[in-house]
Design a protein around this motif. Structure first.
Motif, short mmCIF file in Angstrom:
data_model
loop_
_atom_site.label_atom_id
_atom_site.label_comp_id
_atom_site.label_asym_id
_atom_site.label_seq_id
_atom_site.Cartn_x
_atom_site.Cartn_y
_atom_site.Cartn_z
N VAL A 69 21.04 20.74 -65.11
CA VAL A 69 21.94 20.79 -63.95
C VAL A 69 21.17 20.43 -62.68
CG1 VAL A 69 23.50 22.48 -65.01
CG2 VAL A 69 21.57 23.26 -63.62
N THR A 70 21.89 20.31 -61.60
CA THR A 70 21.31 19.96 -60.31
C THR A 70 20.10 20.84 -60.00
OG1 THR A 70 23.45 19.22 -59.49
CG2 THR A 70 21.79 19.78 -57.83
N GLY A 71 18.98 20.18 -59.69
CA GLY A 71 17.75 20.89 -59.35
C GLY A 71 16.78 21.04 -60.49
N ASP A 72 17.20 20.80 -61.73
CA ASP A 72 16.29 20.90 -62.86
C ASP A 72 15.30 19.73 -62.84
OD1 ASP A 72 17.27 23.23 -63.99
OD2 ASP A 72 18.60 22.21 -65.38
N VAL A 73 14.05 20.04 -63.18
CA VAL A 73 13.00 19.03 -63.31
C VAL A 73 12.53 19.11 -64.76
CG1 VAL A 73 10.76 18.21 -62.50
CG2 VAL A 73 12.35 19.32 -60.89
N MET A 74 12.71 18.01 -65.49
CA MET A 74 12.46 18.00 -66.93
C MET A 74 11.47 16.92 -67.32
SD MET A 74 14.51 20.31 -68.19
CE MET A 74 16.14 21.02 -68.22
N LEU A 75 10.83 17.14 -68.47
CA LEU A 75 9.97 16.15 -69.10
C LEU A 75 10.79 15.46 -70.19
CD1 LEU A 75 7.05 15.02 -69.41
CD2 LEU A 75 6.71 16.79 -71.15
N TYR A 76 10.76 14.13 -70.19
CA TYR A 76 11.48 13.35 -71.20
C TYR A 76 10.46 12.47 -71.92
CZ TYR A 76 14.52 9.83 -73.23
OH TYR A 76 15.15 8.97 -74.11
N TYR A 122 19.45 6.87 -62.40
CA TYR A 122 20.02 6.55 -63.71
C TYR A 122 21.29 7.36 -63.91
CZ TYR A 122 20.56 6.02 -68.73
OH TYR A 122 21.06 5.73 -69.97
N GLY A 123 22.37 6.67 -64.23
CA GLY A 123 23.62 7.32 -64.63
C GLY A 123 24.29 8.18 -63.57
N ASP A 124 23.97 8.02 -62.31
CA ASP A 124 24.57 8.80 -61.22
C ASP A 124 24.43 10.32 -61.43
OD1 ASP A 124 25.82 8.96 -58.71
OD2 ASP A 124 27.77 9.32 -59.65
N PHE A 125 23.31 10.72 -62.09
CA PHE A 125 23.07 12.16 -62.24
C PHE A 125 21.59 12.52 -62.25
CE2 PHE A 125 23.79 10.42 -66.52
CZ PHE A 125 22.63 10.78 -67.18
N GLU A 126 20.67 11.51 -62.25
CA GLU A 126 19.26 11.81 -62.33
C GLU A 126 18.40 10.72 -61.71
OE1 GLU A 126 18.62 12.11 -66.57
OE2 GLU A 126 18.04 10.02 -66.71
N VAL A 171 12.02 13.79 -64.95
CA VAL A 171 13.41 13.59 -64.55
C VAL A 171 13.80 14.69 -63.58
CG1 VAL A 171 15.79 13.37 -65.37
CG2 VAL A 171 13.90 12.70 -66.87
N ILE A 172 14.39 14.30 -62.45
CA ILE A 172 14.92 15.25 -61.48
C ILE A 172 16.43 15.06 -61.44
CG2 ILE A 172 14.94 16.02 -59.08
CD1 ILE A 172 12.11 14.89 -58.81
N PHE A 173 17.16 16.14 -61.70
CA PHE A 173 18.62 16.05 -61.79
C PHE A 173 19.30 16.39 -60.47
CE2 PHE A 173 17.38 16.33 -66.14
CZ PHE A 173 18.28 15.50 -66.78
N TYR A 174 20.24 15.53 -60.07
CA TYR A 174 21.14 15.83 -58.95
C TYR A 174 22.57 15.95 -59.46
CZ TYR A 174 21.64 10.70 -58.87
OH TYR A 174 21.86 9.39 -59.21
N GLY A 175 22.73 15.86 -60.76
CA GLY A 175 23.99 16.07 -61.47
C GLY A 175 23.65 16.82 -62.74
#
Length: 165
Positions: free
Chosen positions: A109-116, A86-90, A122-126
């Motif tokens: 940021v890159t590497g964060d794992v979040m609950l939405y 999604y959105g070229d960042f997650e 959600v795993i962020f690569y951006g």
């Protein structure tokens, strides 16, 4: 000795507040989950692995109720999540269950794992700024490494499992 006593009293207070609260931890029943001492001991010394195909990353859990709930779910077995870009960042995917959330507006940021929304991971690569509850952080994550990990299909199945420290 004084620090130990304060620590024990803090644990008892947290336990009482958790057991007495009406915060939704189990989205199906609306009841709080209480982890038994046996289950708690079983989780001691574990890490969380994130697997995609033959690749494995290690996640360090955050000190949040959501992360503790996620870790407790791993006692029953691995958690598989179908994720999509999604959105070229997650990468985002539904958990199939809800966790307690304490959303705060953060810049992930890159590497964060979040609950939405309590039931999506959600795993962020951006990076992105939004209201999330932190689950953890992937060790030594880079954008390029995570993009290689996820591949180029746009959809991937990720498996979370207990690891050893």
């Amino acid at each position: 000795m004084k620090r130990f006593l304060i620590f024990v009293l803090s644990i008892i207070l947290v336990f009482c507040l958790t057991a007495c609260s009406k915060a939704e931890i189990n989205g199906e029943t609306g009841e709080s989950e209480i982890i038994s001492p046996e289950e708690d001991a079983e989780m001691e010394g574990t890490a969380v692995n994130i697997m995609c195909g033959e690749y494995i990353l290690e996640m360090e859990l955050a000190d949040t109720v959501a992360a503790k709930g996620f870790e407790a779910k791993l006692i029953s077995g691995n958690i598989s999540v179908q994720m999509r870009g999604y959105g070229d960042f997650e990468m985002v995917g539904g958990l199939g269950f809800s966790l307690a959330r304490n959303d705060v507006y953060v810049k992930a940021v890159t590497g964060d794992v979040m609950l939405y929304s309590g039931d999506q991971i959600v795993i962020f690569y951006g990076s992105n700024s939004w209201s999330y509850t932190r689950i953890g952080r992937i060790k030594n994550a880079t954008r390029e490494g995570l993009l290689d990990f996820f591949g180029t299909t746009g959809e991937v199945t990720i498996v979370f499992s207990k690891g050893t420290k």
